[in-house]
Design a protein around this motif. Structure first.
Motif, PDB file in Angstrom:
ATOM      1  N   ILE A 222       0.854  -1.198   0.000  1.00 14.48           N
ATOM      2  CA  ILE A 222       0.000   0.000   0.000  1.00 14.48           C
ATOM      3  C   ILE A 222       0.883   1.238   0.000  1.00 14.48           C
ATOM      4  O   ILE A 222       0.692   2.177  -0.780  1.00 14.48           O
ATOM      5  N   GLU A 223       1.874   1.244   0.874  1.00 12.12           N
ATOM      6  CA  GLU A 223       2.800   2.375   0.950  1.00 12.12           C
ATOM      7  C   GLU A 223       3.615   2.498  -0.336  1.00 12.12           C
ATOM      8  O   GLU A 223       3.875   3.614  -0.823  1.00 12.12           O
ATOM      9  N   ARG A 224       4.002   1.369  -0.908  1.00 10.60           N
ATOM     10  CA  ARG A 224       4.764   1.384  -2.162  1.00 10.60           C
ATOM     11  C   ARG A 224       3.928   1.964  -3.296  1.00 10.60           C
ATOM     12  O   ARG A 224       4.427   2.753  -4.116  1.00 10.60           O
ATOM     13  N   ALA A 225       2.642   1.577  -3.372  1.00  5.45           N
ATOM     14  CA  ALA A 225       1.768   2.147  -4.403  1.00  5.45           C
ATOM     15  C   ALA A 225       1.704   3.657  -4.267  1.00  5.45           C
ATOM     16  O   ALA A 225       1.731   4.383  -5.279  1.00  5.45           O
TER      17      ALA A 225
ATOM     18  N   ALA B  28      -1.422   5.728   5.719  1.00  6.46           N
ATOM     19  CA  ALA B  28      -0.129   5.274   5.196  1.00  6.46           C
ATOM     20  C   ALA B  28      -0.027   5.550   3.701  1.00  6.46           C
ATOM     21  O   ALA B  28       1.017   5.997   3.201  1.00  6.46           O
ATOM     22  N   TYR B  29      -1.111   5.295   2.971  1.00 11.22           N
ATOM     23  CA  TYR B  29      -1.098   5.503   1.522  1.00 11.22           C
ATOM     24  C   TYR B  29      -0.955   6.979   1.170  1.00 11.22           C
ATOM     25  O   TYR B  29      -0.085   7.354   0.370  1.00 11.22           O
ATOM     26  N   TYR B  30      -1.796   7.823   1.752  1.00 12.38           N
ATOM     27  CA  TYR B  30      -1.773   9.238   1.370  1.00 12.38           C
ATOM     28  C   TYR B  30      -0.527   9.952   1.885  1.00 12.38           C
ATOM     29  O   TYR B  30      -0.039  10.897   1.249  1.00 12.38           O
ATOM     30  N   ASN B  31       0.039   9.523   3.003  1.00 17.21           N
ATOM     31  CA  ASN B  31       1.313  10.096   3.432  1.00 17.21           C
ATOM     32  C   ASN B  31       2.424   9.724   2.452  1.00 17.21           C
ATOM     33  O   ASN B  31       3.308  10.530   2.164  1.00 17.21           O
ATOM     34  N   ALA B  32       2.364   8.497   1.913  1.00 20.62           N
ATOM     35  CA  ALA B  32       3.381   8.090   0.942  1.00 20.62           C
ATOM     36  C   ALA B  32       3.267   8.883  -0.350  1.00 20.62           C
ATOM     37  O   ALA B  32       4.270   9.349  -0.906  1.00 20.62           O
ATOM     38  N   ILE B  33       2.051   9.076  -0.854  1.00 21.55           N
ATOM     39  CA  ILE B  33       1.893   9.731  -2.152  1.00 21.55           C
ATOM     40  C   ILE B  33       2.132  11.236  -2.056  1.00 21.55           C
ATOM     41  O   ILE B  33       2.554  11.866  -3.033  1.00 21.55           O
ATOM     42  N   THR B  34       1.895  11.836  -0.886  1.00 16.67           N
ATOM     43  CA  THR B  34       2.079  13.286  -0.760  1.00 16.67           C
ATOM     44  C   THR B  34       3.460  13.671  -0.237  1.00 16.67           C
ATOM     45  O   THR B  34       3.962  14.748  -0.551  1.00 16.67           O
ATOM     46  N   LYS B  35       4.115  12.780   0.517  1.00 14.24           N
ATOM     47  CA  LYS B  35       5.387  13.132   1.145  1.00 14.24           C
ATOM     48  C   LYS B  35       6.584  12.403   0.544  1.00 14.24           C
ATOM     49  O   LYS B  35       7.710  12.891   0.641  1.00 14.24           O
ATOM     50  N   ARG B  36       6.341  11.231  -0.053  1.00 16.20           N
ATOM     51  CA  ARG B  36       7.471  10.404  -0.486  1.00 16.20           C
ATOM     52  C   ARG B  36       7.303   9.919  -1.928  1.00 16.20           C
ATOM     53  O   ARG B  36       7.762   8.836  -2.291  1.00 16.20           O
ATOM     54  N   LEU B  37       6.644  10.712  -2.761  1.00 16.12           N
ATOM     55  CA  LEU B  37       6.382  10.330  -4.142  1.00 16.12           C
ATOM     56  C   LEU B  37       7.686  10.118  -4.904  1.00 16.12           C
ATOM     57  O   LEU B  37       8.575  10.968  -4.899  1.00 16.12           O
ATOM     58  N   ASN B  38       7.795   8.968  -5.576  1.00 15.05           N
ATOM     59  CA  ASN B  38       8.995   8.632  -6.356  1.00 15.05           C
ATOM     60  C   ASN B  38       8.555   7.786  -7.545  1.00 15.05           C
ATOM     61  O   ASN B  38       8.630   6.558  -7.521  1.00 15.05           O
ATOM     62  N   LYS B  39       8.093   8.437  -8.604  1.00 17.73           N
ATOM     63  CA  LYS B  39       7.516   7.729  -9.747  1.00 17.73           C
ATOM     64  C   LYS B  39       8.569   6.884 -10.467  1.00 17.73           C
ATOM     65  O   LYS B  39       9.737   7.268 -10.548  1.00 17.73           O
ATOM     66  N   LEU B  40       8.114   5.766 -11.024  1.00 22.73           N
ATOM     67  CA  LEU B  40       8.994   4.862 -11.751  1.00 22.73           C
ATOM     68  C   LEU B  40       9.225   5.308 -13.190  1.00 22.73           C
ATOM     69  O   LEU B  40      10.179   4.871 -13.832  1.00 22.73           O
ATOM     70  N   ALA B  41       8.313   6.116 -13.725  1.00 26.45           N
ATOM     71  CA  ALA B  41       8.397   6.565 -15.116  1.00 26.45           C
ATOM     72  C   ALA B  41       7.585   7.850 -15.242  1.00 26.45           C
ATOM     73  O   ALA B  41       7.088   8.398 -14.245  1.00 26.45           O
ATOM     74  N   ASP B  42       7.438   8.318 -16.480  1.00 22.83           N
ATOM     75  CA  ASP B  42       6.676   9.543 -16.733  1.00 22.83           C
ATOM     76  C   ASP B  42       5.210   9.164 -16.964  1.00 22.83           C
ATOM     77  O   ASP B  42       4.825   8.727 -18.047  1.00 22.83           O
TER      78      ASP B  42
ATOM     79  N   ALA C  97      -2.614  21.247   2.300  1.00 26.45           N
ATOM     80  CA  ALA C  97      -3.263  22.090   3.312  1.00 26.45           C
ATOM     81  C   ALA C  97      -3.602  21.298   4.566  1.00 26.45           C
ATOM     82  O   ALA C  97      -3.694  21.863   5.660  1.00 26.45           O
ATOM     83  N   MET C  98      -3.784  19.995   4.411  1.00 24.43           N
ATOM     84  CA  MET C  98      -4.100  19.132   5.548  1.00 24.43           C
ATOM     85  C   MET C  98      -2.981  18.108   5.711  1.00 24.43           C
ATOM     86  O   MET C  98      -2.624  17.420   4.757  1.00 24.43           O
ATOM     87  N   LYS C  99      -2.416  18.024   6.884  1.00 23.61           N
ATOM     88  CA  LYS C  99      -1.342  17.091   7.175  1.00 23.61           C
ATOM     89  C   LYS C  99      -1.904  15.896   7.946  1.00 23.61           C
ATOM     90  O   LYS C  99      -2.564  16.075   8.978  1.00 23.61           O
ATOM     91  N   LEU C 100      -1.661  14.704   7.446  1.00 22.43           N
ATOM     92  CA  LEU C 100      -2.129  13.494   8.117  1.00 22.43           C
ATOM     93  C   LEU C 100      -1.074  12.990   9.081  1.00 22.43           C
ATOM     94  O   LEU C 100       0.124  13.016   8.784  1.00 22.43           O
ATOM     95  N   GLU C 101      -1.522  12.507  10.238  1.00 17.04           N
ATOM     96  CA  GLU C 101      -0.585  11.944  11.195  1.00 17.04           C
ATOM     97  C   GLU C 101      -0.004  10.644  10.646  1.00 17.04           C
ATOM     98  O   GLU C 101      -0.646   9.930   9.865  1.00 17.04           O
ATOM     99  N   GLU C 102       1.206  10.345  11.060  1.00 17.48           N
ATOM    100  CA  GLU C 102       1.846   9.083  10.699  1.00 17.48           C
ATOM    101  C   GLU C 102       1.427   8.044  11.738  1.00 17.48           C
ATOM    102  O   GLU C 102       1.972   7.971  12.834  1.00 17.48           O
ATOM    103  N   ILE C 103       0.430   7.234  11.396  1.00 13.73           N
ATOM    104  CA  ILE C 103      -0.128   6.275  12.335  1.00 13.73           C
ATOM    105  C   ILE C 103       0.764   5.041  12.423  1.00 13.73           C
ATOM    106  O   ILE C 103       1.274   4.552  11.414  1.00 13.73           O
ATOM    107  N   ASP C 104       0.948   4.528  13.640  1.00 16.17           N
ATOM    108  CA  ASP C 104       1.655   3.268  13.827  1.00 16.17           C
ATOM    109  C   ASP C 104       0.762   2.151  13.288  1.00 16.17           C
ATOM    110  O   ASP C 104      -0.325   1.894  13.810  1.00 16.17           O
TER     111      ASP C 104
END
Length: 400
Positions: free
Chosen positions: A184-187, A211-225, A371-378
Motif C-alpha cells: 500500500i505504501e509502495r503504491a 499510510a497511503y496518502y502520506n506516501a503519495i504526498t510526502k514520499r512520491l517517487n515515480k517509476l516513469a513519466d 493544506a491538511m497534514k495526516l498523522e503518521e499512524i503506527d
C-alpha cells in the motif's frame, strides 16, 4: 464513495461440462446488471493455473466482451501481471480495451504472488519486483510516443511504434495490486492507485489510508513519466439480502475464498499442489464440519448482511476516507441469482446514501494540496491482510 465489483471467476469442484461456459456468461450478465444499476467499477484479475480459485487467465478478453454489454461502468484490469506478459503486449491490450470501451479502461498492475504462476513464464519470486519496475518503465512511453525502444536487464525491445494508442490521454488511470500494508505504501510512493486486496476492519482501513496518502504526498517517487492516480480502494466480502441471516446463508462463497487463501498462503512461495491432487471444495467442506463456529464467525465479517447492517458498516468505512469499496460476491458457489439480487438490493437501498460525499472530496483536496497534514499512524497492529474474523487454516498437504 465509489463502488466496484470484483471477479476472480472462481469455480470449485466438481467440474462438469458447461460449467466454465455458465461461469463466464453469468459473470457478463452480472456486469451488465451492475452497469444498469449505477455501480462505478468492475475489476477482473489475471491468474494462471490456480484450480478452483481462479479461472481468469485472460481478463482482457472478458473485459472486451463486457465493454460491448455495458455503457458507463469502468472496466478495470485488477490486475495485469507485468511479470508474465511482454510490455508491448500489455500496452497493446490496454489500448484496445480503452478503444472498445470508449475510454472506460482502468489499468491495474501487479507482479503475481506464487511460483505456480511465475515459473512457467520464466520468472521467479526473487526478481519479480525488478521485472515489474522495468516493465513499467518500458510500457508508458508506448502509450504516447510514435516510436519507443527499451534495452534493459529483462526486456530488450527494438524501436517500434506500438499501436493503437488509448482513448484516454496520456493513458488510462493507473493502479497497483496491494496484498499487504508495505505494498500500500509502495503504491503511494509510485503514484499508483492502491487496489487493496485485503479484508480489513474500518480501524485498519483508517490506518492504511493514512499510510497511503502520506506516501503519495510526502514520499512520491515515480517509476516513469505518467500521471499519478491518488485513490485508495479496498475489497470486502459482500452479500446483501433482506435479513442478516439470509445474507449469511447465501455468503458461503466468502468463507471458501478465505479458506483457499489461507490454505495456500502458508506454502513456501505460495506454491500450489500438483494439478488434480487436491479437491479444494472437499477440503473446505471438511474444514467447515470441523470448525462450525469459525465458519459462522467468518460470514459475520465484511459487508454481509441486510441493507441496514451494511449501511452501518459503510458509514464507518466512510470515516476512514476510503475512495472506493470493491464488493466481492462472485466466490465459491454463490449462486448467480443471489449475486444479482444482492447487487439490486444494495443499489436500491444502500448506494444512494454514499453517492455524493462532499466532505470526502474536501478532505482529499486538502490532503493532496498539502493544506491538511495526516498523522503518521503506527500501523503495526493492522498488518493482517485477512482481518480479525477471517478463517485460520493450515495447509493439509505439502506443496507439490
Amino acid at each position: 464513495m465509489k463502488f466496484g465489483i470484483f471477479y476472480e471467476l472462481q469455480l470449485p469442484r466438481p467440474w462438469h461440462d458447461g460449467d466454465e461456459l455458465k461461469l463466464y456468461q453469468d459473470a457478463l450478465t452480472q456486469l451488465e446488471t451492475a452497469d444498469r444499476l449505477g455501480y462505478d467499477y468492475a475489476w477482473v484479475v489475471e491468474h494462471h493455473f490456480l484450480e478452483e480459485y481462479s479461472h481468469s487467465p485472460a481478463p482482457e478478453s472478458f473485459l472486451a466482451a463486457a465493454s460491448q454489454r455495458t455503457r458507463n461502468i469502468r472496466l478495470g484490469h485488477g490486475i495485469f501481471q507485468l511479470t508474465t506478459n511482454h510490455p508491448a503486449r500489455v500496452a497493446e491490450k490496454v489500448a484496445v480495451l480503452d478503444l472498445l470501451s470508449r475510454g472506460r479502461c482502468e489499468f491495474g498492475m501487479g507482479e503475481s504472488a506464487s511460483i505456480t504462476e511465475l515459473t512457467p513464464f520464466g520468472r521467479d519470486m526473487e526478481t519479480k519486483r525488478e521485472v515489474f519496475e522495468e516493465a513499467v518503465r518500458a510500457i508508458f512511453p508506448m502509450f504516447t510516443k510514435i516510436g519507443t525502444e527499451h534495452h534493459g536487464k529483462y526486456f530488450d525491445i527494438p524501436l517500434r511504434n506500438v499501436v493503437p494508442k488509448p482513448v484516454q490521454k496520456p493513458h488510462p488511470p493507473l493502479w497497483m495490486a496491494c496484498s499487504q500494508l508495505p505494498t500500500i505504501e509502495r503504491a503511494g510512493r509510485c503514484g499508483f492507485g492502491a487496489l487493496g486486496f485485503q479484508f480489513v476492519s474500518a480501524d485498519a482501513a483508517h490506518a492504511w489510508v493514512h499510510a497511503y496518502y502520506n506516501a503519495i504526498t510526502k514520499r512520491l517517487n515515480k517509476l516513469a513519466d505518467y500521471v499519478i492516480n491518488p485513490n485508495m480502494a479496498l475489497v470486502s466480502f459482500f452479500m446483501c439480502a433482506k435479513t442478516d441471516e439470509e445474507a449469511r446463508a447465501r455468503a458461503d462463497g466468502a468463507t471458501f475464498f478465505q479458506f483457499a487463501l489461507r490454505y495456500y498462503g502458508a506454502s513456501q512461495n505460495r506454491q500450489r499442489p500438483a494439478p488434480g491432487t487436491v479437491n479444494m471444495w472437499d477440503e473446505y467442506n471438511k474444514w467447515k464440519r470441523e470448525n462450525p463456529e469459525a465458519q459462522e464467525t467468518a460470514v459475520r465479517g465484511g459487508l454481509i448482511g441486510s441493507p441496514e447492517t451494511i449501511t452501518r458498516k459503510l458509514r464507518r468505512f466512510r470515516t476512514s476516507h476510503i475512495d472506493q469499496v470493491i464488493l466481492l460476491n462472485q466466490a465459491g458457489k454463490n449462486s448467480h441469482e443471489h449475486i444479482c439480487e444482492s447487487l439490486e438490493l444494495f443499489a436500491k437501498e444502500v448506494m444512494p446514501e454514499f453517492e455524493v460525499d462532499p466532505e470526502h472530496e474536501a478532505w482529499k483536496a486538502g490532503v493532496m494540496s498539502g493544506a491538511m497534514k495526516l498523522e503518521e499512524i503506527d500501523t503495526e497492529a493492522f498488518r493482517d491482510r485477512y482481518g480479525k474474523l477471517a478463517v485460520n487454516v493450515a495447509p493439509r498437504v505439502a506443496a507439490g
